[in-house]
Design an enzyme around this catalytic site. Structure first.
Site, mmCIF file in Angstrom:
data_model
loop_
_atom_site.group_PDB
_atom_site.id
_atom_site.type_symbol
_atom_site.label_atom_id
_atom_site.label_comp_id
_atom_site.label_asym_id
_atom_site.label_seq_id
_atom_site.Cartn_x
_atom_site.Cartn_y
_atom_site.Cartn_z
ATOM 1 N N GLY A 295 -23.731 10.635 -17.290
ATOM 2 C CA GLY A 295 -23.807 11.529 -16.143
ATOM 3 C C GLY A 295 -23.184 10.896 -14.910
ATOM 4 C CG ASP B 115 -20.550 10.311 -18.425
ATOM 5 O OD1 ASP B 115 -20.364 9.698 -17.357
ATOM 6 O OD2 ASP B 115 -21.679 10.524 -18.912
ATOM 7 C CB ILE B 116 -16.901 6.003 -16.885
ATOM 8 C CG1 ILE B 116 -15.562 6.730 -16.745
ATOM 9 C CG2 ILE B 116 -16.695 4.514 -17.111
ATOM 10 C CD1 ILE B 116 -14.691 6.691 -17.978
ATOM 11 C CG ASP C 148 -21.785 6.175 -12.872
ATOM 12 O OD1 ASP C 148 -20.926 5.670 -12.126
ATOM 13 O OD2 ASP C 148 -21.536 6.531 -14.043
ATOM 14 C CB SER D 26 -5.268 1.275 -2.794
ATOM 15 O OG SER D 26 -5.824 0.961 -1.557
ATOM 16 C CG ASP E 46 -1.096 4.830 -1.140
ATOM 17 O OD1 ASP E 46 -1.750 4.390 -2.097
ATOM 18 O OD2 ASP E 46 -1.439 4.674 0.047
ATOM 19 C CD GLU F 31 -2.843 1.196 0.078
ATOM 20 O OE1 GLU F 31 -2.805 2.154 -0.718
ATOM 21 O OE2 GLU F 31 -3.618 0.237 -0.053
#
Length: 593
Positions: free
Chosen positions: A570, A538-539, A572, A496, A286, A282
């Protein structure tokens, strides 16, 4: 000997007889021990604990409106971030309120030298025996079922004198059991894959900084390091950011960032051991992507967890080393002068919202808002449990329910969901999202979220709160990231990965604004849902999954057939408003007032 939750009911009944509630008001009361914990023995009465008392605020709505004004492009106060002094002056309670609380603490035996009055919060150190008398409760060791080596000193219920009830909003650590989880994929069950360092780059199979630069239209933009544009990365749970792994990652995947570096801030005896053999995937993920994409000045904020402890007045014993990391980190950051604050803070940890006491979630969210008021963009991964994992409420009702995550559900953080694939990008099945059961929908989200709900209709009715804050706000790639950890290239997935990638883009936008003599972006959400909306792609493909009939601990739970939040036109609740287009966003922020 460990006691199961049903064994403690007689103990707490006896406790209420021993401590009658005459002239007292219960502040927090859990119906049962949270799932995943068992009760052990009482701690030694002499054990010292450091308590954080949130003072009841009378002007919360006024403060929140000020934060929104500061953060809304076009408002006359946009970008006028508050100094620590101004913020404390705004939030400081009435003198009589502070005096009442301080008098109660001293009469309860709290050593005066241990009390720190920080205005809206008061911190103090007290023994368990004194705390039990003061709060009329009993503390016990509680052990993590999955890892019995982890224990916390907690209680299920506490009270204060009724005359103080409106002045004392919360005291912790008391009823907060949950511990932050690293947001690593838990639904697709992807395992770390070890690759050779000369693996061919294929962005549909493996994500690298170069892939993200191309996908999000960053080109070869490299910001110049600027002390006003620091990107902070949160480190909890004994995750250590290793310099050797970081340098090798830059050499392999971001050679244009050669020379980039990070410093370490140790919070509450947090450490950053360079020779530890513990998993640090992690931390590596990061810090490598936050800097591998931004070249900003960076600080790794390591907050104490289960590692070795150097005793001091605040933490005199190893068994006390179970502080709440959110509070420790937030109080540390808010104590810093303006020039020492990060401009962006990326955190890839979270937990189920319902596992967090309600007052704790609101008090912590207020601290995130305070960071926003001071000009910090607070970014959290949305989580990796899709619509939910256990999908069961943890109250007495035990009803089927989608599980939102915290702190992603706080309206004053920017929550980031996950996508995968390119041309087109798709929502991942593990990307957490939904609607908060604790925090109402903020005004900046109304149009976007209502548009989605109108299309959704009655589907999933009763399984979520349609008036709650929508999660996430945005999304970014979150699958199959190449990182370097413990001398190996590893492929990892999860929101993450999405959070530091998005945070790096915000740091680059800050660099553009600073070069134009403008303030950093600060709290992002009013911008994202307003003037910045056209800077997001937009996905509309894919969707999340969840509620499959077993929890993350493999316990049987309610199954909801075909449970999903779909990616649609839009906003979601799986990809938010979409993924960032740096080229467009850069043009917007350069001239934004």
């Amino acid at each position: 000997m460990l006691l199961r939750w049903h064994s403690v009911i007689p103990l707490f009944l006896a406790m209420t007889v021993a401590f009658p509630n005459t002239y007292r008001t219960v502040v927090e009361d859990l119906p049962a021990i949270p799932e995943g914990w068992v009760q052990g023995n009482p701690p030694s009465p002499e054990t010292s604990v450091r308590m954080n008392l949130a003072v009841g605020q009378q002007n919360t709505r006024t403060f929140e409106q000020i934060v929104l004004d500061i953060s809304t492009p076009g408002h006359r106060n946009y970008g006028k971030h508050l100094s620590r002094r101004d913020l404390k002056g705004l939030l400081r309670p009435r003198r009589e309120t502070s005096n009442l609380i301080l008098s109660w603490l001293e009469k309860s035996g709290v050593p005066k030298r241990s009390i720190v009055d920080d205005g809206d919060w008061i911190h103090f150190v007290i023994s368990i025996s004194q705390a039990e008398r003061m709060l009329q409760t009993r503390f016990y060791h509680f052990h993590d079922v999955q890892d019995p080596g982890i224990s916390m000193i907690r209680t299920l219920k506490y009270s204060v004198p009724s005359r103080l009830a409106r002045h004392v909003y919360m005291i912790q650590p008391t009823t907060k059991f949950g511990k932050p989880k690293k947001h690593a994929n838990s639904i697709a069950n992807l395992q770390a894959i070890y690759l050779s360092t000369n693996a061919t780059e294929n962005c549909n199979a493996t994500i690298t900084p170069r892939c993200l630069r191309e996908l999000y239209k960053m080109g070869d933009y490299v910001a110049k390091p600027d002390c006003r544009n620091v990107i902070g990365v949160s480190g909890y749970l004994d995750q250590y950011a290793r310099y050797s792994d970081f340098y090798k990652f830059l050499e392999l995947y971001a050679p244009e960032m050669k020379g980039a570096n990070f410093s370490v801030a140790h919070i509450g005896n947090g450490q950053n051991l360079q020779n530890s053999t513990r998993n640090s995937i992690e931390a590596s993920l990061d810090i490598e992507y936050a800097l591998g994409l931004s070249n900003a000045s960076a600080v790794f904020y390591t907050t104490s967890g289960r590692g070795p402890l150097v005793p001091d007045l605040d933490q005199p014993e190893q068994e006390h080393n179970s502080n709440e990391p959110y509070l420790d980190q937030l109080h540390y950051l808010l104590s810093l002068p303006q020039e020492a604050l990060p401009a962006v803070l990326s955190t890839s940890y979270g937990e189920n919202e319902q596992s967090v006491p309600e007052r704790f979630s609101h008090a912590t969210c207020n601290l995130f808002a305070q960071l926003g008021a001071r000009g910090v963009s607070v970014i959290f991964s949305s989580g990796d449990s899709g619509v939910g994992s256990s999908c069961l409420t943890n109250d007495k009702k035990k009803i089927t329910r989608f599980n939102p995550t915290f702190p992603a559900s706080c309206p004053f953080v920017t929550s980031v969901g996950a996508t995968f694939k390119i041309n087109p990008e798709r929502a991942t099945g593990f990307s957490s999202g939904g609607f908060s059961d604790r925090h109402s929908r903020p005004g900046y989200q109304n149009d976007a979220v209502q548009h989605y709900l109108d299309k959704l209709g009655d589907r999933w009715k009763g399984l979520y709160n349609p008036k709650g804050r929508g999660i996430p706000d945005v999304s970014a790639q979150g699958a199959n990231f190449a990182i370097y950890d413990h001398g190996k290239v590893i492929i990892v997935s999860g929101t993450s990965a999405s959070a530091p990638a998005f945070a790096a883009i915000i740091a680059n936008l800050n660099a553009i604004r600073l070069r134009a003599n403008k303030p950093v972006l600060g709290y992002l959400n009013p911008f994202i849902y307003g003037k910045g909306r056209e800077g997001f792609t937009d996905i509309v493909h894919g969707g999340s999954k969840g509620c499959v009939g077993y929890s993350s601990t493999n316990r049987s739970t309610p199954a909801v057939p075909y449970a999903s939040w779909n990616a649609t036109e839009g906003w979601d609740p799986v990809t938010g408003v979409g993924t960032p287009n740096f080229r467009i966003l850069a043009k917007i922020v350069q001239h934004m007032e």
